[in-house]
Design an enzyme around this catalytic site. Structure first.
Site, PDB file in Angstrom:
ATOM      1  CG  HIS A 109      -1.874   1.088   1.375  1.00 61.03           C
ATOM      2  ND1 HIS A 109      -3.229   0.890   1.586  1.00 61.03           N
ATOM      3  CD2 HIS A 109      -1.696   2.434   1.350  1.00 61.03           C
ATOM      4  CE1 HIS A 109      -3.838   2.062   1.674  1.00 61.03           C
ATOM      5  NE2 HIS A 109      -2.929   3.031   1.542  1.00 61.03           N
ATOM      6  CG  HIS A 111       4.564   2.718   2.791  1.00 62.16           C
ATOM      7  ND1 HIS A 111       4.179   1.573   2.122  1.00 62.16           N
ATOM      8  CD2 HIS A 111       5.823   2.478   3.233  1.00 62.16           C
ATOM      9  CE1 HIS A 111       5.158   0.677   2.174  1.00 62.16           C
ATOM     10  NE2 HIS A 111       6.187   1.212   2.833  1.00 62.16           N
TER      11      HIS A 111
END
Ligand code: 5GP
Ligand code: ZN
Length: 124
Positions: A109, A111
């Site tokens: 995800h 980041h």
């Protein structure tokens, strides 16, 4: 952007953190972004800034994400100071985004790591 409109992945660790299903120490949030302390900090200051929507990595970015990514970039120096990084130029911070296996990405995800504070650091 409404919470309902966000694209999320039920199996994604950081989507679970955004949803509050896994606890985190929040640094910042707004409609589309969330920041929280890294669970294994490398440096006196180490937090992660993420989009609330599930984007697997920087490799999936399109022109539609340009404004949001720009907001992330502008937010980083502000949050770094608020979290205790010393001012530029004697202080400063490091930001990085691991992308893909060869980029060292473990959580898929998108980041941005933000690290700072007095050296030495554990890593980096
Ligand atoms: P990556 O290697 O994908 O760039 O970094 C993932 C980061 O997420 C690592 O620095 C790791 O310590 C952090 N992390 C992994 N699981 C958790 C968690 O459950 N909570 C928090 N706050 N950080 C996590
Ligand atoms: Zn996700």
């Amino acid at each position: 952007m409404s919470e309902l409109a966000l694209h999320t992945d039920p199996d994604c660790l950081f989507c679970k953190i955004v949803a509050g299903k896994i606890p985190s120490r929040m640094v910042y949030q707004d409609d589309e972004l969330y920041a929280f302390h890294d669970i294994h900090p490398w440096a006196p200051v180490h937090f992660l800034l993420i989009p609330k929507q599930h984007i697997a990595s920087m490799a999936q970015l399109t022109d539609a994400h340009a404004a949001m990514m720009g907001r992330m970039m502008v937010l980083v120096p502000k949050l770094a100071l608020l979290e205790g990084c010393n001012p530029y130029p004697a202080g400063g911070f490091r930001m990085l985004s691991n992308t893909g296996a060869e980029g060292g990405q473990e959580v898929h995800h998108l980041h941005i790591h933000v690290m700072g504070g007095p050296r030495p650091w554990l890593r980096g």
